[in-house]
Design an enzyme around this catalytic site. Structure first.
Site, PDB file in Angstrom:
ATOM      1  N   PRO A 140     -10.549  38.797 -45.267  1.00  0.00           N
ATOM      2  CA  PRO A 140     -11.887  38.218 -45.419  1.00  0.00           C
ATOM      3  C   PRO A 140     -12.925  39.170 -44.839  1.00  0.00           C
ATOM      4  CG  PRO A 140     -10.705  37.159 -43.593  1.00  0.00           C
ATOM      5  CD  PRO A 140      -9.754  38.142 -44.217  1.00  0.00           C
ATOM      6  N   MET A 141     -13.994  39.438 -45.576  1.00  0.00           N
ATOM      7  CA  MET A 141     -15.061  40.301 -45.044  1.00  0.00           C
ATOM      8  C   MET A 141     -16.423  39.745 -45.448  1.00  0.00           C
ATOM      9  SD  MET A 141     -13.396  44.099 -45.399  1.00  0.00           S
ATOM     10  CE  MET A 141     -12.580  43.811 -46.964  1.00  0.00           C
ATOM     11  N   GLN A 188     -11.655  30.861 -45.870  1.00  0.00           N
ATOM     12  CA  GLN A 188     -11.691  31.026 -44.418  1.00  0.00           C
ATOM     13  C   GLN A 188     -12.863  30.247 -43.821  1.00  0.00           C
ATOM     14  OE1 GLN A 188     -13.097  34.384 -42.014  1.00  0.00           O
ATOM     15  NE2 GLN A 188     -11.005  34.532 -41.213  1.00  0.00           N
ATOM     16  N   CYS A 238     -13.875  36.407 -35.268  1.00  0.00           N
ATOM     17  CA  CYS A 238     -15.185  37.058 -35.402  1.00  0.00           C
ATOM     18  C   CYS A 238     -15.751  37.333 -34.010  1.00  0.00           C
ATOM     19  CB  CYS A 238     -16.147  36.194 -36.212  1.00  0.00           C
ATOM     20  SG  CYS A 238     -17.750  37.003 -36.409  1.00  0.00           S
ATOM     21  N   LYS A 288      -6.551  33.398 -38.203  1.00  0.00           N
ATOM     22  CA  LYS A 288      -6.720  34.848 -38.040  1.00  0.00           C
ATOM     23  C   LYS A 288      -7.425  35.087 -36.719  1.00  0.00           C
ATOM     24  CE  LYS A 288      -8.586  38.887 -40.455  1.00  0.00           C
ATOM     25  NZ  LYS A 288      -9.775  39.248 -39.727  1.00  0.00           N
ATOM     26  N   GLY A 295      -5.139  45.796 -39.491  1.00  0.00           N
ATOM     27  CA  GLY A 295      -5.826  46.781 -38.670  1.00  0.00           C
ATOM     28  C   GLY A 295      -5.425  48.204 -38.990  1.00  0.00           C
ATOM     29  N   ASP A 296      -6.381  48.943 -39.560  1.00  0.00           N
ATOM     30  CA  ASP A 296      -6.200  50.373 -39.848  1.00  0.00           C
ATOM     31  C   ASP A 296      -5.054  50.675 -40.798  1.00  0.00           C
ATOM     32  OD1 ASP A 296      -8.291  50.614 -38.104  1.00  0.00           O
ATOM     33  OD2 ASP A 296      -7.374  52.153 -36.852  1.00  0.00           O
ATOM     34  N   GLY A 320      -8.358  45.361 -45.066  1.00  0.00           N
ATOM     35  CA  GLY A 320      -9.799  45.105 -45.127  1.00  0.00           C
ATOM     36  C   GLY A 320     -10.556  46.299 -45.662  1.00  0.00           C
ATOM     37  N   ARG A 321     -11.017  47.150 -44.747  1.00  0.00           N
ATOM     38  CA  ARG A 321     -11.942  48.219 -45.148  1.00  0.00           C
ATOM     39  C   ARG A 321     -11.369  49.143 -46.220  1.00  0.00           C
ATOM     40  NH1 ARG A 321     -12.595  50.466 -39.485  1.00  0.00           N
ATOM     41  NH2 ARG A 321     -10.458  49.652 -39.536  1.00  0.00           N
TER      42      ARG A 321
END
Ligand SMILES: Cc1cc2nc3c(=O)[nH]c(=O)nc-3n(C[C@H](O)[C@H](O)[C@H](O)COP(=O)(O)O)c2cc1C
Length: 325
Positions: free
Chosen positions: A10-11, A65, A96, A135, A197-198, A220-221
């Site tokens: 989720p972003m 979410q 968050c 999360k 993560g990463d 994510g990114r």
């Protein structure tokens, strides 16, 4: 062997229906997540008219979410969604770390209020029989005992899947995530654990799975830079060769088309928000981003992008993030 789950993270401002449809067009993840949505908004406004909840047949299965701090609002929000839509499940945002969340006591702030987080999970579980995930991040100061007891509390209330981004709330993206906490969470709880993560390449996804024993990976990114990463991860995990990346301008054109799924007044801002990330694929991406800000409409920006990206190629993995927002 059960296949590992590969999920879209989720972003906020980014994983709306237009972006999810772009991802779907290249090869969907096993689950899509909406950006975080306030339980208050769901309870006090008509959900049918809320663009944060809009979706299509392609961005499925879709998990919503939810963020907030009042258990009764979580319960009511999920009941309202259950009556109106057919989402695949719900996720509780305990991760968050922004100032607003800190000040108002939701998101990662709830890591320090484990009893309230449990009550939220209990209320959510009362409202639905669908899959429920949570999360969260590392506990402040990377206190592992606190993290494990927080997780056990949620599992006891009927949350089935835990998603961990192992950076502490105070770290932002400054330090590498501590994947060993994902391994500990899996080892200590035996629950279904998704690591996050990463993960910047298909190799990273495989490495996270084998280093931590987690059941799935959330991206994510890297998905903002490479909306086609899900098909690549799946190919890599099967031992197949990676498909060729698309021509750099292609995802931009598809995304611009998909923006029509959003309210008109959202489109330009959402276009920019995504381009900030996507253009980081290219060495001069942040310069390009500055240049396209001068375009006065989506069409003007597209014309500039056709020209700029016509000379580019998508570099090999791993993606490199030059700037986080
Ligand atoms: C722009 C942006 C917005 C985000 N919004 C959310 C959100 O709405 N809900 C959430 O749980 N996490 C949010 N996150 C965190 C991501 O879901 C993910 O945990 C984090 O980016 C680490 O994964 P990655 O290294 O694959 O990017 C956001 C991250 C970014 C960069």
């Amino acid at each position: 062997m059960v296949a590992s789950l590969i999920l879209l993270a989720p972003m906020d401002g980014l994983t709306h229906v237009a972006f999810r449809r772009l991802v779907a067009s290249y090869g969907p993840p096993d689950l899509f997540y909406t950006e975080m949505i306030s339980v208050r908004a769901v309870v006090f406004q008509p959900p049918e008219r809320d663009p944060y909840l809009w979706h299509t047949e392609t961005d499925r299965p879709l998990i919503v979410q939810l963020a907030g701090r009042e258990p009764e609002l979580f319960e009511e929000a999920i009941r309202r969604l259950e009556e109106r839509f057919d989402f695949a499940g719900y996720d509780l945002n305990f991760g968050c770390g922004r100032g607003r969340a800190r000040r108002q006591g939701w998101g990662a702030a709830l890591l320090s209020e484990p009893d309230l987080a449990r009550r939220i999970a209990r209320a959510a579980r009362r409202a639905t029989r669908k899959p429920l995930s949570a999360k969260f991040r590392s506990a402040p100061g990377h206190d592992l005992k606190k993290l494990l007891s927080f997780a056990e509390g949620l599992l006891a209330e009927g949350v089935e899947t835990l998603i961990l981004h192992p950076r502490a709330p105070e770290e932002g993206f400054r330090r590498p995530p501590r994947w060993e906490e994902i391994r500990e969470l899996k080892r200590a709880t035996g629950a279904r654990i998704i690591g996050n993560g990463d993960v910047f390449s298909p190799e990273d996804a495989k490495r996270m799975l084998s280093a931590t024993g987690c059941d799935g990976v959330m991206i994510g990114r890297a998905a903002l830079l490479r909306p086609w990463i899900f098909r690549d991860v799946k190919a890599f995990l099967k031992g197949d060769p990676l498909p060729e990346p698309p021509a750099p301008v292609e995802p931009v054109l598809l995304f611009a088309e998909n923006l029509k799924l959003l309210p008109e007044e959202w489109r330009e801002k959402r276009f920019s928000l995504w381009l900030f990330w996507y253009l980081q694929n290219f060495p001069f991406g942040l310069y390009y981003f500055g240049r396209i800000q001068k375009g006065t409409s989506i069409e003007a920006k597209l014309n500039l992008l056709r020209d700029l990206l016509g000379r580019e190629e998508v570099p090999p993995y791993p993606v490199s993030i030059r700037q986080n927002r």
